[in-house]
Enzyme design. Structure first.
Site, PDB file in Angstrom:
ATOM      1  N   PRO A   1       5.032  -4.962  -1.436  1.00 50.44           N
ATOM      2  CA  PRO A   1       4.892  -3.935  -2.489  1.00 50.44           C
ATOM      3  C   PRO A   1       4.814  -4.294  -3.940  1.00 50.44           C
ATOM      4  O   PRO A   1       5.059  -5.256  -4.320  1.00 50.44           O
ATOM      5  CB  PRO A   1       6.348  -3.342  -2.445  1.00 50.44           C
TER       6      PRO A   1
ATOM      7  N   GLY B   1       0.766  -1.155  -0.088  1.00 51.76           N
ATOM      8  CA  GLY B   1      -0.032  -0.005  -0.038  1.00 51.76           C
ATOM      9  C   GLY B   1       0.962   1.028   0.077  1.00 51.76           C
ATOM     10  O   GLY B   1       0.370   2.379   0.132  1.00 51.76           O
TER      11      GLY B   1
ATOM     12  N   CYS C   1     -16.476   4.014 -26.514  1.00 54.60           N
ATOM     13  CA  CYS C   1     -17.951   4.838 -26.446  1.00 54.60           C
ATOM     14  C   CYS C   1     -18.518   4.765 -25.304  1.00 54.60           C
ATOM     15  O   CYS C   1     -19.568   4.051 -25.007  1.00 54.60           O
ATOM     16  CB  CYS C   1     -18.832   3.775 -27.511  1.00 54.60           C
ATOM     17  N   GLU C   2     -17.913   5.492 -24.554  1.00 55.23           N
ATOM     18  CA  GLU C   2     -18.292   5.872 -23.054  1.00 55.23           C
ATOM     19  C   GLU C   2     -18.174   7.342 -22.790  1.00 55.23           C
ATOM     20  O   GLU C   2     -16.873   7.705 -22.912  1.00 55.23           O
ATOM     21  CB  GLU C   2     -17.595   4.936 -22.043  1.00 55.23           C
TER      22      GLU C   2
ATOM     23  N   TYR D   1     -12.041   4.693 -10.163  1.00 57.59           N
ATOM     24  CA  TYR D   1     -12.129   5.706  -8.990  1.00 57.59           C
ATOM     25  C   TYR D   1     -11.279   7.069  -9.213  1.00 57.59           C
ATOM     26  O   TYR D   1     -10.749   7.466  -8.181  1.00 57.59           O
ATOM     27  CB  TYR D   1     -11.552   5.002  -7.989  1.00 57.59           C
TER      28      TYR D   1
END
Length: 428
Positions: A288, A245, A358-359, A331
């Site tokens: 990691p 993290g 296509c978004e 996110y």
């Protein structure tokens, strides 16, 4: 972000290779990894732990980016390997990685995956549920195998990060909660299983963490938990895995600590917390992934259409997007980019970088300052080495990009570009 220079032609170079040469040879989109940076980051973890004097293992979290060449690099740098699926395990074994240095994670490992790992003789299972606690032992018993396990526990620590990548809080799909008593119950069950060798516990509080207090709080909770196990069960467990993290720099807003500072804070806290409890210092394991590969990766795109909406926004579209980098759509991840073919020109335009899917949500970067952008320019997006290719997909039937490693002025393909034929290979 990866160290880059500009050559005499005014183009960005990565690992001594110009981005113009790379795109000419391999096309776009193209994911480029600075091999030296990956190795430096791996060595920084190991060297920092050696300085601490503690026993340790550094396991590369292969979910961040995995292919056979990355696995071979991890082995060369004396890392262990963290896998979370049968596919990752298969890749590791196909690359010849020593099975005894593989740790198998996952909150819902299938029976087939567990059997595959048992037959390979992997080094450790990180048990994540009561179902797995029973199923894995039955499979080991059938094969008359002794199995090393860690119990994944949740220490109730909420890291300062995005909700989707927080994992250490009580309300998590991962692990046995300490505060709920589930971790204590799971430990008592595991210690009674004759085919288990319980090495210790595992915890992971989240990803992209810049502050040390979350790790320190977690270690204190984990130390107290192991001490309670020692007193109640009369067993001293030798391994503490505190996960990964560790934060990296995606934009100038990000302020990660040097790897050595993360490791020092962790090892100092282990010495203090376990020392206060009179508990023998454990072997410390970390995992990691992002912090080894993220900043070593750069994605090169070809600029296509440009849409100017007066007094609103200018959209610049590239030939990739959420199919090779899902993080912005998933996110809201932020990135920085430059024009690789004109990196030194004055940035006078404010643009937003759109992908080709296509978004409406296929946007890579909002509000980026660039020089005047033209069709055919090359856009270099930095710090794309983690969770880019590993999350890549074929939405809109777009082939996944090629991946190359660069080092000392040389480049080599480590993952071939998908073709249209690959897209229909499994169709019937």
């Amino acid at each position: 972000m990866t160290a880059m220079t500009t050559n005499v032609q005014g183009q960005l170079e990565i690992g001594g290779v110009s981005t113009g040469e790379l795109t000419a040879a391999y096309g776009t989109p193209l994911m480029v990894y600075d091999e030296d940076m990956i190795r430096r980051n791996a060595r920084a973890f190991r060297e920092s732990f050696i300085e601490s004097g503690l026993e340790f293992q550094v396991a590369y979290a292969s979910k961040a980016f995995m292919c056979k060449e990355m696995v071979r690099l991890a082995e060369e740098e004396n890392l262990s390997l963290d896998v979370v699926s049968g596919g990752e395990l298969y890749t590791a074994l196909e690359a010849g990685f020593p099975a005894g240095r593989i740790h198998f994670h996952g909150n819902n490992k299938s029976e087939e995956e567990l059997v595959m790992a048992l037959e390979a003789g992997i080094g450790c299972f990180v048990v994540d549920s009561f179902l797995e606690l029973e199923l894995l032992h039955e499979l080991a018993k059938e094969r008359e195998q002794q199995v090393n396990i860690l119990l994944r526990v949740t220490p109730g620590v909420e890291a300062h990060t995005h909700d989707y990548i927080m994992t250490g809080q009580d309300d998590s799909k991962f692990g046995f909660g300490i505060s709920t008593g589930q971790a204590d119950r799971a430990m008592q069950i595991a210690l009674c299983k004759p085919h288990y060798n319980v090495l210790g516990i595992h915890s992971h509080i989240g990803s992209q963490i810049f502050e040390l207090d979350g790790f320190q709080q977690a270690i204190t909770v984990l130390s107290d938990f192991l001490q309670s196990v020692r007193l109640e069960c009369e067993v001293t467990l030798p391994v503490l895995n505190i996960g990964g993290g560790f934060g990296v720099r995606y934009t100038e807003e990000d302020k990660p600590l040097p790897i050595s500072e993360y490791v020092k804070a962790i090892t100092d806290c282990v010495k203090e917390s376990f020392g206060e409890n009179g508990y023998p210092l454990p072997e410390v394991w970390v995992e990691p992934g992002r912090s080894i590969v993220a900043e070593a990766g750069t994605t090169l795109y070809k600029v296509g259409s440009k849409k100017i909406i007066p007094d609103v926004r200018t959209y610049v579209s590239v030939d990739g997007g959420m199919t090779d980098n899902l993080r912005p759509a998933l996110y809201g991840a932020k990135y920085h980019a430059v024009l690789a073919n004109r990196p030194n020109e004055e940035c006078t335009e404010l643009v937003s970088i759109a992908g080709k899917c296509c978004e409406s949500g296929d946007m890579l970067i909002w509000d980026l300052k660039l020089p005047p952008v033209n069709f055919g320019d090359t856009l270099a997006v930095f710090s794309t080495g983690a969770y880019g290719y590993s999350m890549a997909n074929n939405y809109n039937r777009i082939p996944r990009p090629a991946v190359v490693f660069v080092k000392d002025g040389e480049s080599r393909v480590v993952i071939e570009r998908e073709t249209y034929a690959d897209l229909v290979r499994l169709d019937r």
